[in-house]
Write an enzyme that holds these catalytic residues in place. Structure first.
Site, PDB file in Angstrom:
ATOM      1  N   ARG A 140      51.481 115.944 -11.349  1.00 15.45           N
ATOM      2  CA  ARG A 140      51.715 115.826  -9.905  1.00 15.45           C
ATOM      3  C   ARG A 140      52.132 114.416  -9.507  1.00 15.45           C
ATOM      4  NH1 ARG A 140      48.666 120.429  -7.286  1.00 15.45           N
ATOM      5  NH2 ARG A 140      48.964 119.468  -5.274  1.00 15.45           N
ATOM      6  N   TYR A 143      55.293 113.177  -7.574  1.00 16.40           N
ATOM      7  CA  TYR A 143      55.246 113.382  -6.121  1.00 16.40           C
ATOM      8  C   TYR A 143      54.215 112.451  -5.485  1.00 16.40           C
ATOM      9  CZ  TYR A 143      54.852 116.007  -1.712  1.00 16.40           C
ATOM     10  OH  TYR A 143      54.835 116.385  -0.387  1.00 16.40           O
TER      11      TYR A 143
HETATM   12  P1  NAD Z   1      61.247 121.526   1.896  1.00 10.73           P
HETATM   13  O1  NAD Z   1      61.376 121.558   0.415  1.00 10.73           O
HETATM   14  O2  NAD Z   1      61.480 122.779   2.676  1.00 10.73           O
HETATM   15  O3  NAD Z   1      62.196 120.424   2.532  1.00 10.73           O
HETATM   16  C1  NAD Z   1      62.674 119.299   1.841  1.00 10.73           C
HETATM   17  C2  NAD Z   1      64.160 119.145   2.144  1.00 10.73           C
HETATM   18  O4  NAD Z   1      64.648 117.956   1.513  1.00 10.73           O
HETATM   19  C3  NAD Z   1      64.985 120.310   1.618  1.00 10.73           C
HETATM   20  O5  NAD Z   1      65.873 120.758   2.610  1.00 10.73           O
HETATM   21  C4  NAD Z   1      65.720 119.701   0.428  1.00 10.73           C
HETATM   22  O6  NAD Z   1      66.945 120.352   0.130  1.00 10.73           O
HETATM   23  C5  NAD Z   1      65.878 118.252   0.858  1.00 10.73           C
HETATM   24  N1  NAD Z   1      66.023 117.308  -0.246  1.00 10.73           N
HETATM   25  C6  NAD Z   1      65.255 117.204  -1.352  1.00 10.73           C
HETATM   26  N2  NAD Z   1      65.703 116.203  -2.142  1.00 10.73           N
HETATM   27  C7  NAD Z   1      66.780 115.650  -1.502  1.00 10.73           C
HETATM   28  C8  NAD Z   1      67.667 114.591  -1.814  1.00 10.73           C
HETATM   29  N3  NAD Z   1      67.544 113.891  -2.946  1.00 10.73           N
HETATM   30  N4  NAD Z   1      68.664 114.303  -0.934  1.00 10.73           N
HETATM   31  C9  NAD Z   1      68.806 115.015   0.214  1.00 10.73           C
HETATM   32  N5  NAD Z   1      67.992 116.046   0.550  1.00 10.73           N
HETATM   33  C10 NAD Z   1      66.989 116.346  -0.302  1.00 10.73           C
HETATM   34  O7  NAD Z   1      59.791 120.939   2.211  1.00 10.73           O
HETATM   35  P2  NAD Z   1      59.012 120.719   3.576  1.00 10.73           P
HETATM   36  O8  NAD Z   1      57.737 121.448   3.470  1.00 10.73           O
HETATM   37  O9  NAD Z   1      59.889 120.936   4.723  1.00 10.73           O
HETATM   38  O10 NAD Z   1      58.669 119.163   3.446  1.00 10.73           O
HETATM   39  C11 NAD Z   1      59.348 118.175   4.187  1.00 10.73           C
HETATM   40  C12 NAD Z   1      58.689 116.823   3.942  1.00 10.73           C
HETATM   41  O11 NAD Z   1      57.326 116.874   4.352  1.00 10.73           O
HETATM   42  C13 NAD Z   1      58.707 116.374   2.486  1.00 10.73           C
HETATM   43  O12 NAD Z   1      58.952 114.988   2.437  1.00 10.73           O
HETATM   44  C14 NAD Z   1      57.302 116.672   2.024  1.00 10.73           C
HETATM   45  O13 NAD Z   1      56.911 115.819   0.987  1.00 10.73           O
HETATM   46  C15 NAD Z   1      56.496 116.451   3.286  1.00 10.73           C
HETATM   47  N6  NAD Z   1      55.222 117.216   3.262  1.00 10.73           N
HETATM   48  C16 NAD Z   1      55.205 118.562   3.489  1.00 10.73           C
HETATM   49  C17 NAD Z   1      53.994 119.247   3.441  1.00 10.73           C
HETATM   50  C18 NAD Z   1      53.885 120.725   3.714  1.00 10.73           C
HETATM   51  O14 NAD Z   1      52.789 121.273   3.635  1.00 10.73           O
HETATM   52  N7  NAD Z   1      54.936 121.424   4.072  1.00 10.73           N
HETATM   53  C19 NAD Z   1      52.811 118.560   3.145  1.00 10.73           C
HETATM   54  C20 NAD Z   1      52.874 117.198   2.888  1.00 10.73           C
HETATM   55  C21 NAD Z   1      54.089 116.520   2.963  1.00 10.73           C
HETATM   56  N1  UDP Z   2      47.434 128.549  -5.309  1.00 15.88           N
HETATM   57  C1  UDP Z   2      46.970 129.798  -5.674  1.00 15.88           C
HETATM   58  N2  UDP Z   2      47.868 130.804  -5.864  1.00 15.88           N
HETATM   59  C2  UDP Z   2      49.210 130.632  -5.673  1.00 15.88           C
HETATM   60  C3  UDP Z   2      49.690 129.351  -5.282  1.00 15.88           C
HETATM   61  C4  UDP Z   2      48.769 128.322  -5.113  1.00 15.88           C
HETATM   62  O1  UDP Z   2      45.764 130.011  -5.849  1.00 15.88           O
HETATM   63  O2  UDP Z   2      49.956 131.624  -5.859  1.00 15.88           O
HETATM   64  C5  UDP Z   2      46.453 127.462  -5.086  1.00 15.88           C
HETATM   65  C6  UDP Z   2      46.767 126.142  -5.788  1.00 15.88           C
HETATM   66  O3  UDP Z   2      46.231 126.129  -7.102  1.00 15.88           O
HETATM   67  C7  UDP Z   2      46.073 125.150  -4.874  1.00 15.88           C
HETATM   68  C8  UDP Z   2      46.197 125.773  -3.480  1.00 15.88           C
HETATM   69  O4  UDP Z   2      46.477 127.157  -3.696  1.00 15.88           O
HETATM   70  O5  UDP Z   2      44.706 125.044  -5.187  1.00 15.88           O
HETATM   71  C9  UDP Z   2      47.300 125.168  -2.628  1.00 15.88           C
HETATM   72  O6  UDP Z   2      48.487 125.165  -3.395  1.00 15.88           O
HETATM   73  P1  UDP Z   2      49.893 124.689  -2.807  1.00 15.88           P
HETATM   74  O7  UDP Z   2      50.845 124.655  -3.956  1.00 15.88           O
HETATM   75  O8  UDP Z   2      50.228 125.521  -1.629  1.00 15.88           O
HETATM   76  O9  UDP Z   2      49.627 123.234  -2.244  1.00 15.88           O
HETATM   77  P2  UDP Z   2      48.947 121.894  -2.859  1.00 15.88           P
HETATM   78  O10 UDP Z   2      48.219 122.219  -4.136  1.00 15.88           O
HETATM   79  O11 UDP Z   2      50.088 120.989  -3.076  1.00 15.88           O
HETATM   80  O12 UDP Z   2      48.014 121.481  -1.801  1.00 15.88           O
END
Ligand code: NAD
Ligand code: UDP
Length: 310
Positions: A140, A143
């Site tokens: 992980r 990221y």
């Molecule tokens: P997502 O994967 O739907 O969106 C990410 C977008 O970035 C996509 O459209 C992808 O095509 C684009 N992208 C990726 N790499 C790129 C690059 N090199 N150049 C240009 N575009 C690129 O994910 P999301 O859930 O919408 O997440 C958006 C942001 O929020 C991310 O930075 C993610 O780390 C952050 N985030 C999301 C969550 C969540 O729960 N959804 C939680 C924590 C952080």
């Molecule tokens: N998880 C699960 N089944 C799935 C996908 C995810 O049990 O099909 C679990 C995963 O192991 C984690 C939690 O759900 O404990 C959240 O996973 P997700 O990938 O959504 O987010 P993150 O781990 O990045 O918080």
């Protein structure tokens, strides 16, 4: 204002663009379509205040903007682990390019960071001053460590070059426009239950997460961007559930006969996660308003339509 949204064709980026367009701003959506899709911003294509640019942020770009919401980065473990070196490049070189742009045009820069900077936390719930428990060499870390460096870059550009920054730490967020094959838990369970497939619980399902609905999160983004606080500020819903409870809730809402099956827990999977949102409440007057059941209802309706359209 003219506003750039990197990752704008993704799940969260497209919801943010809806809000910014509805408020009358000029919006530039920049995306390389790795996990994003044009259909997420379809309703704005052709609008005179909307521009869509296919671009990879690991390459520099010259644009003139007032604000930058920097979201570009795959967010789901299966996508960010697909090409981990690229994930690091996106977080480090990509963020540096976008901060360089902010510096050149004096734009306010908003970084979408993550609760993953806390790693597998041994402080619970997690306040912003907790420094985290991250494995620097695990699967992980491309990221987690990538986002930690992105935060460092934001604060160094702020201190060294006076760039006006805002840093949000996002906790697990769900809602319409997640990908069906996204791999994240809410979309996996919903799609599995709708398709009549078993719900895949990793480990024994006792690990916890706190799930925020997309519209609540975006409200928090906009408040932080337009506040005077650099952050970092946690935005998330403190309602904490075990993964087994989530599976049972979705099972109950879609198909009580759906089977639950257990799969191995992925390496370094955090055992618990819950945001301390004291700062968001006191500094931004923000707190979530959408309950899990209500948010799931909306998300289920979205996936039902998509699956029927297949
Ligand atoms: P997502 O994967 O739907 O969106 C990410 C977008 O970035 C996509 O459209 C992808 O095509 C684009 N992208 C990726 N790499 C790129 C690059 N090199 N150049 C240009 N575009 C690129 O994910 P999301 O859930 O919408 O997440 C958006 C942001 O929020 C991310 O930075 C993610 O780390 C952050 N985030 C999301 C969550 C969540 O729960 N959804 C939680 C924590 C952080
Ligand atoms: N998880 C699960 N089944 C799935 C996908 C995810 O049990 O099909 C679990 C995963 O192991 C984690 C939690 O759900 O404990 C959240 O996973 P997700 O990938 O959504 O987010 P993150 O781990 O990045 O918080």
């Amino acid at each position: 204002m003219r506003i750039l949204v990197t990752g704008g064709a993704g799940f969260l980026g497209s919801h943010l663009i809806d809000r910014l367009m509805e408020a009358g701003h000029d919006v530039i959506c920049l995306d390389n379509y790795f996990t994003g899709h044009r259909r997420n911003v379809q309703q704005w294509i052709g609008h005179p205040k909307f521009e869509l640019i296919r671009h990879d942020i690991t390459e520099p770009i010259r644009l003139e903007v007032d604000q930058i919401y920097h979201l570009a980065c795959p967010a789901s473990p299966i996508h960010y682990q697909y090409n981990p070196v690229k994930t690091i490049k996106t977080n480090v070189m990509g963020t540096m390019n976008m901060l360089g742009l902010a510096k050149r045009v004096k734009a306010r820069f908003f970084l979408a960071s993550t609760s993953e900077v806390y790693g597998d936390p041994d402080v619970h719930p997690q306040p912003e001053d907790y420094r985290g428990n991250v494995n620097p060499i695990g699967i992980r870390s491309c990221y987690d460590e990538g986002k930690r460096v992105a935060e460092t870059l934001a604060f160094d550009y702020h201190r060294q070059n006076g760039v006006d920054i805002r840093v949000v730490r996002i906790f697990n967020t769900y809602g319409p426009r997640m990908l069906e094959n996204d791999g994240r838990v809410v979309s996996n369970f919903i799609v599995q239950a709708l398709r009549g497939e078993p719900l895949t619980v990793y480990g024994d399902g006792s690990q916890t997460r706190s799930f925020c609905y997309a519209s609540d999160l975006i409200e928090g983004f906009i408040r932080l961007m337009n506040s005077e606080h650099t952050g970092p500020i946690n935005i998330g819903n403190p309602g904490e559930y075990t993964i087994l409870e989530l599976a049972q809730t979705i099972q109950g809402m879609i198909n009580p006969d759906a089977e639950l099956i257990y799969k191995p827990l992925p390496q370094d999977d955090p055992k618990q996660r819950q945001p301390d949102i004291t700062k968001a409440k006191t500094l931004l007057g923000w707190e979530p308003t959408v309950q899990l059941q209500e948010g799931l209802k909306q998300t289920i309706a979205y996936f039902r339509d998509r699956i029927e359209a297949e």
